[in-house]
Design an enzyme around this catalytic site. Structure first.
Site, PDB file in Angstrom:
ATOM      1  N   GLY A 150       0.791  -1.219   0.000  1.00 28.62           N
ATOM      2  CA  GLY A 150       0.000   0.000   0.000  1.00 28.62           C
ATOM      3  C   GLY A 150       0.823   1.268   0.000  1.00 28.62           C
ATOM      4  O   GLY A 150       1.998   1.278  -0.359  1.00 28.62           O
ATOM      5  N   SER A 151       0.184   2.336   0.439  1.00 29.52           N
ATOM      6  CA  SER A 151       0.731   3.683   0.388  1.00 29.52           C
ATOM      7  C   SER A 151       1.868   3.884   1.390  1.00 29.52           C
ATOM      8  O   SER A 151       1.898   3.272   2.454  1.00 29.52           O
ATOM      9  CB  SER A 151      -0.388   4.679   0.707  1.00 29.52           C
ATOM     10  OG  SER A 151       0.134   5.961   0.937  1.00 29.52           O
ATOM     11  N   THR A 152       2.767   4.819   1.036  1.00 27.63           N
ATOM     12  CA  THR A 152       3.838   5.192   1.959  1.00 27.63           C
ATOM     13  C   THR A 152       3.293   5.866   3.220  1.00 27.63           C
ATOM     14  O   THR A 152       3.999   5.971   4.209  1.00 27.63           O
ATOM     15  CB  THR A 152       4.850   6.139   1.287  1.00 27.63           C
ATOM     16  OG1 THR A 152       4.139   7.257   0.747  1.00 27.63           O
ATOM     17  CG2 THR A 152       5.608   5.420   0.184  1.00 27.63           C
TER      18      THR A 152
END
Length: 132
Positions: free
Chosen positions: A63-65
């Site tokens: 997923g996202s940072t």
């Protein structure tokens, strides 16, 4: 009887507690509530379970940072896992563990952990101790 597993250190520290195990990857952004530590991703096998105060064992992050900051926020709220064991770490979870001062290791010699086992992470010497 305890067994020792060698591993790679990602975030230094020591922790001992009950393992919460998933063979699925975890996205902390959108997957875990940072105010409660509860897994909120309805498709995840750990849905509705709390990671707070556990040794969280999972394959890898995804997923996202922003997930790094969610892990850090969990630590600030006292709702983070007390330690993390990944089959293979990736930068999102590694950075979050380091920012949140959560002991983390990866690449264990074996990956046959079970829910409820008492597991100790030695994040200085690259060791995992499992009480069977």
């Amino acid at each position: 009887m305890a067994r020792t597993i060698r591993c790679r250190v990602i975030s230094r520290g020591r922790a001992k507690g009950e393992a919460l195990v998933s063979n699925a990857s975890i996205s902390f952004f959108g997957g875990v509530d940072p105010s409660t530590g509860t897994v909120i991703d309805k498709k995840h096998p750990l849905f509705n379970r709390s990671i707070a105060g556990k040794i969280l064992v999972f394959t890898t992050g995804k997923g996202s940072t922003v997930g790094s900051y969610i892990l850090y926020q969990l630590a600030k709220n006292g709702k983070a896992p007390i330690g993390i064991i990944c089959k293979e770490a990736e930068p999102i979870v590694a950075v979050g563990a380091i920012m949140g001062s959560i002991p983390m290791v990866d690449q264990p010699d074996t990956f046959d952990f079970k829910d409820g086992q008492i597991v100790a992470i030695d994040g200085y010497n690259g060791l995992i101790l499992v009480e069977d």
